[in-house]
Design a protein around this motif. Structure first.
Motif, PDB file in Angstrom:
ATOM      1  N   MET A   7       0.827  -1.206   0.000  1.00 18.93           N
ATOM      2  CA  MET A   7       0.000   0.000   0.000  1.00 18.93           C
ATOM      3  C   MET A   7       0.858   1.251   0.000  1.00 18.93           C
ATOM      4  O   MET A   7       0.542   2.247  -0.665  1.00 18.93           O
ATOM      5  N   ALA A   8       1.967   1.216   0.743  1.00 21.46           N
ATOM      6  CA  ALA A   8       2.872   2.363   0.769  1.00 21.46           C
ATOM      7  C   ALA A   8       3.469   2.612  -0.613  1.00 21.46           C
ATOM      8  O   ALA A   8       3.580   3.762  -1.061  1.00 21.46           O
ATOM      9  N   LEU A   9       3.856   1.535  -1.298  1.00 23.75           N
ATOM     10  CA  LEU A   9       4.417   1.671  -2.642  1.00 23.75           C
ATOM     11  C   LEU A   9       3.358   2.176  -3.618  1.00 23.75           C
ATOM     12  O   LEU A   9       3.623   3.085  -4.423  1.00 23.75           O
ATOM     13  N   ALA A  10       2.165   1.606  -3.564  1.00 19.25           N
ATOM     14  CA  ALA A  10       1.086   2.037  -4.458  1.00 19.25           C
ATOM     15  C   ALA A  10       0.735   3.504  -4.220  1.00 19.25           C
ATOM     16  O   ALA A  10       0.490   4.265  -5.172  1.00 19.25           O
ATOM     17  N   SER A  11       0.726   3.928  -2.959  1.00 21.60           N
ATOM     18  CA  SER A  11       0.430   5.332  -2.632  1.00 21.60           C
ATOM     19  C   SER A  11       1.515   6.250  -3.171  1.00 21.60           C
ATOM     20  O   SER A  11       1.226   7.347  -3.674  1.00 21.60           O
ATOM     21  N   ALA A  12       2.774   5.816  -3.069  1.00 22.57           N
ATOM     22  CA  ALA A  12       3.884   6.622  -3.581  1.00 22.57           C
ATOM     23  C   ALA A  12       3.781   6.799  -5.095  1.00 22.57           C
ATOM     24  O   ALA A  12       3.990   7.902  -5.628  1.00 22.57           O
ATOM     25  N   VAL A  13       3.441   5.716  -5.792  1.00 18.37           N
ATOM     26  CA  VAL A  13       3.294   5.795  -7.254  1.00 18.37           C
ATOM     27  C   VAL A  13       2.137   6.722  -7.617  1.00 18.37           C
ATOM     28  O   VAL A  13       2.246   7.561  -8.523  1.00 18.37           O
ATOM     29  N   LEU A  14       1.019   6.574  -6.915  1.00 16.53           N
ATOM     30  CA  LEU A  14      -0.148   7.420  -7.185  1.00 16.53           C
ATOM     31  C   LEU A  14       0.178   8.889  -6.975  1.00 16.53           C
ATOM     32  O   LEU A  14      -0.147   9.747  -7.813  1.00 16.53           O
ATOM     33  N   LEU A  15       0.830   9.206  -5.865  1.00 18.97           N
ATOM     34  CA  LEU A  15       1.180  10.593  -5.582  1.00 18.97           C
ATOM     35  C   LEU A  15       2.191  11.140  -6.581  1.00 18.97           C
ATOM     36  O   LEU A  15       2.156  12.326  -6.919  1.00 18.97           O
ATOM     37  N   ALA A  16       3.079  10.282  -7.068  1.00 24.50           N
ATOM     38  CA  ALA A  16       4.028  10.717  -8.097  1.00 24.50           C
ATOM     39  C   ALA A  16       3.289  11.135  -9.359  1.00 24.50           C
ATOM     40  O   ALA A  16       3.615  12.159  -9.986  1.00 24.50           O
ATOM     41  N   PHE A  17       2.261  10.364  -9.740  1.00 20.67           N
ATOM     42  CA  PHE A  17       1.454  10.724 -10.906  1.00 20.67           C
ATOM     43  C   PHE A  17       0.691  12.031 -10.666  1.00 20.67           C
ATOM     44  O   PHE A  17       0.613  12.896 -11.548  1.00 20.67           O
ATOM     45  N   VAL A  18       0.116  12.170  -9.473  1.00 20.65           N
ATOM     46  CA  VAL A  18      -0.630  13.391  -9.148  1.00 20.65           C
ATOM     47  C   VAL A  18       0.267  14.614  -9.240  1.00 20.65           C
ATOM     48  O   VAL A  18      -0.085  15.636  -9.851  1.00 20.65           O
ATOM     49  N   GLN A  19       1.468  14.513  -8.647  1.00 22.55           N
ATOM     50  CA  GLN A  19       2.366  15.663  -8.643  1.00 22.55           C
ATOM     51  C   GLN A  19       2.956  15.935 -10.028  1.00 22.55           C
ATOM     52  O   GLN A  19       3.176  17.092 -10.398  1.00 22.55           O
ATOM     53  N   ALA A  20       3.198  14.883 -10.809  1.00 23.05           N
ATOM     54  CA  ALA A  20       3.702  15.087 -12.168  1.00 23.05           C
ATOM     55  C   ALA A  20       2.659  15.806 -13.015  1.00 23.05           C
ATOM     56  O   ALA A  20       2.986  16.743 -13.775  1.00 23.05           O
ATOM     57  N   ALA A  21       1.395  15.391 -12.891  1.00 21.25           N
ATOM     58  CA  ALA A  21       0.326  16.058 -13.636  1.00 21.25           C
ATOM     59  C   ALA A  21       0.174  17.506 -13.191  1.00 21.25           C
ATOM     60  O   ALA A  21      -0.020  18.412 -14.007  1.00 21.25           O
ATOM     61  N   ALA A  22       0.273  17.725 -11.878  1.00 27.04           N
ATOM     62  CA  ALA A  22       0.166  19.089 -11.356  1.00 27.04           C
ATOM     63  C   ALA A  22       1.319  19.959 -11.844  1.00 27.04           C
ATOM     64  O   ALA A  22       1.133  21.144 -12.162  1.00 27.04           O
ATOM     65  N   ALA A  23       2.519  19.385 -11.918  1.00 25.62           N
ATOM     66  CA  ALA A  23       3.682  20.142 -12.395  1.00 25.62           C
ATOM     67  C   ALA A  23       3.504  20.543 -13.860  1.00 25.62           C
ATOM     68  O   ALA A  23       3.806  21.681 -14.246  1.00 25.62           O
ATOM     69  N   LEU A  24       3.003  19.623 -14.679  1.00 29.63           N
ATOM     70  CA  LEU A  24       2.757  19.942 -16.090  1.00 29.63           C
ATOM     71  C   LEU A  24       1.714  21.044 -16.223  1.00 29.63           C
ATOM     72  O   LEU A  24       1.859  21.966 -17.038  1.00 29.63           O
ATOM     73  N   TRP A  25       0.666  20.950 -15.439  1.00 32.42           N
ATOM     74  CA  TRP A  25      -0.376  21.978 -15.423  1.00 32.42           C
ATOM     75  C   TRP A  25       0.215  23.318 -14.994  1.00 32.42           C
ATOM     76  O   TRP A  25      -0.056  24.365 -15.601  1.00 32.42           O
ATOM     77  N   SER A  26       1.033  23.288 -13.962  1.00 30.79           N
ATOM     78  CA  SER A  26       1.638  24.505 -13.439  1.00 30.79           C
ATOM     79  C   SER A  26       2.518  25.194 -14.471  1.00 30.79           C
ATOM     80  O   SER A  26       2.442  26.412 -14.663  1.00 30.79           O
ATOM     81  N   VAL A  27       3.356  24.425 -15.146  1.00 27.67           N
ATOM     82  CA  VAL A  27       4.249  24.995 -16.161  1.00 27.67           C
ATOM     83  C   VAL A  27       3.435  25.553 -17.318  1.00 27.67           C
ATOM     84  O   VAL A  27       3.750  26.626 -17.865  1.00 27.67           O
ATOM     85  N   ARG A  28       2.368  24.859 -17.681  1.00 26.74           N
ATOM     86  CA  ARG A  28       1.551  25.299 -18.803  1.00 26.74           C
ATOM     87  C   ARG A  28       0.873  26.640 -18.537  1.00 26.74           C
ATOM     88  O   ARG A  28       0.790  27.490 -19.426  1.00 26.74           O
ATOM     89  N   VAL A  29       0.382  26.842 -17.305  1.00 23.05           N
ATOM     90  CA  VAL A  29      -0.327  28.092 -16.976  1.00 23.05           C
ATOM     91  C   VAL A  29       0.584  29.111 -16.306  1.00 23.05           C
ATOM     92  O   VAL A  29       0.137  30.205 -15.948  1.00 23.05           O
ATOM     93  N   SER A  30       1.860  28.743 -16.114  1.00 23.08           N
ATOM     94  CA  SER A  30       2.853  29.637 -15.490  1.00 23.08           C
ATOM     95  C   SER A  30       2.434  30.096 -14.096  1.00 23.08           C
ATOM     96  O   SER A  30       2.572  31.270 -13.745  1.00 23.08           O
ATOM     97  N   ARG A  31       1.929  29.141 -13.304  1.00 19.13           N
ATOM     98  CA  ARG A  31       1.532  29.467 -11.929  1.00 19.13           C
ATOM     99  C   ARG A  31       1.906  28.301 -11.022  1.00 19.13           C
ATOM    100  O   ARG A  31       1.331  27.212 -11.099  1.00 19.13           O
ATOM    101  N   TRP A  32       2.886  28.542 -10.149  1.00 23.25           N
ATOM    102  CA  TRP A  32       3.334  27.497  -9.233  1.00 23.25           C
ATOM    103  C   TRP A  32       2.309  27.217  -8.145  1.00 23.25           C
ATOM    104  O   TRP A  32       2.365  26.169  -7.492  1.00 23.25           O
TER     105      TRP A  32
END
Length: 260
Positions: A7-32
């Motif tokens: 569960m810890a590993l699955a949660s880490a992978v899920l959060l990595a995807f969430v943060q990667a998507a958020a980072a792409l969104w952030s760079v696209r709209v230029s808002r951290w």
């Protein structure tokens, strides 16, 4: 412990995807400040993962998943609405970005946030794969659920009172009514109650007590990190705030000094 490791590993992978998507969104709209929007929903995602894939006791698993999902969705929508009302990025991130590359900012903002989310969500992960407690330990779980629910309500009410205050025109220099008459930061206090409560639910079964790092990290962030400390600095020079500070508790709600 093998189930918890999975569960810890699955949660880490899920959060990595969430943060990667958020980072792409952030760079696209230029808002951290996108990072603030996904803070709550990231925890909700872990809670839903635990509910759907864990096989722990159904009582605690459902209760915690429901509480954390409601908390995360409400916080995310609140921050999103607040962010849309601002013309630019959050000044905190603007200062942080000076002299740093985009890659460095992505790692500093979203990479670090993902790690913190994983650590703070450890009780949720453990609850997802552990049996419901027996005997009197149910009382500890019940107390944790009630505390988390109360914290969710306190935070939501405090945020709503702050929204109404900001919408007033003209408005007083300081918000010192409602929950804000008893605490200078009732929204952060409510947030802390949610995570202390979730920890108590986890602590009702072994090795839940070891996840105490979760509320320690969260309360530390709320009081000494990006919460109370920065808010106090920003408000220090506002007219009337010195008097408000002298009579009002900084964090834990308490009757104003003049009323005792």
């Amino acid at each position: 412990m093998g189930d918890f490791a999975w569960m810890a590993l699955a949660s880490a992978v899920l959060l990595a995807f969430v943060q990667a998507a958020a980072a792409l969104w952030s760079v696209r709209v230029s808002r951290w400040a996108v990072a603030d929007v996904v803070w709550g929903p990231g925890f909700a995602a872990v809670a839903v993962l635990g509910l759907l894939t864990g096989h722990g006791g159904i009582g605690r698993r459902v209760a915690v998943a429901a509480l954390v999902t409601v908390w995360g969705a409400r916080l995310g929508s609140h921050v999103w609405a607040r962010s849309r009302s601002h013309g630019g990025d959050d000044p905190r991130y603007e200062r942080m970005a000076r002299g740093r590359s985009t890659t460095a900012m992505v790692l500093r903002v979203f990479g670090l946030q993902g790690v913190i989310q994983w650590v703070v969500s450890l009780p949720i992960q453990l609850i997802a794969v552990s049996a419901d407690p027996g005997g009197g330990l149910w009382a500890l779980s019940a107390a944790g659920i009630l505390l988390a629910a109360a914290g969710l309500v306190i935070e939501a009410v405090a945020d709503r009172q702050l929204q109404r205050y900001k919408a007033r025109d003209p408005r007083p220099a300081v918000l010192d009514t409602g929950l804000w008459a008893w605490s200078r930061h009732p929204n952060y206090f409510g947030d802390a109650c949610v995570w202390v409560g979730v920890f108590l639910v986890a602590a009702a079964t072994w090795p839940g007590a070891l996840t105490v790092v979760s509320p320690v990290v969260m309360v530390g962030l709320l009081v000494w990190g990006s919460g109370v400390r920065l808010a106090e600095q920003a408000m220090a020079d506002r007219p009337g705030y010195a008097q408000y500070r002298e009579k009002t508790s900084v964090f834990v709600p308490w009757p104003p000094r003049g009323d005792r």
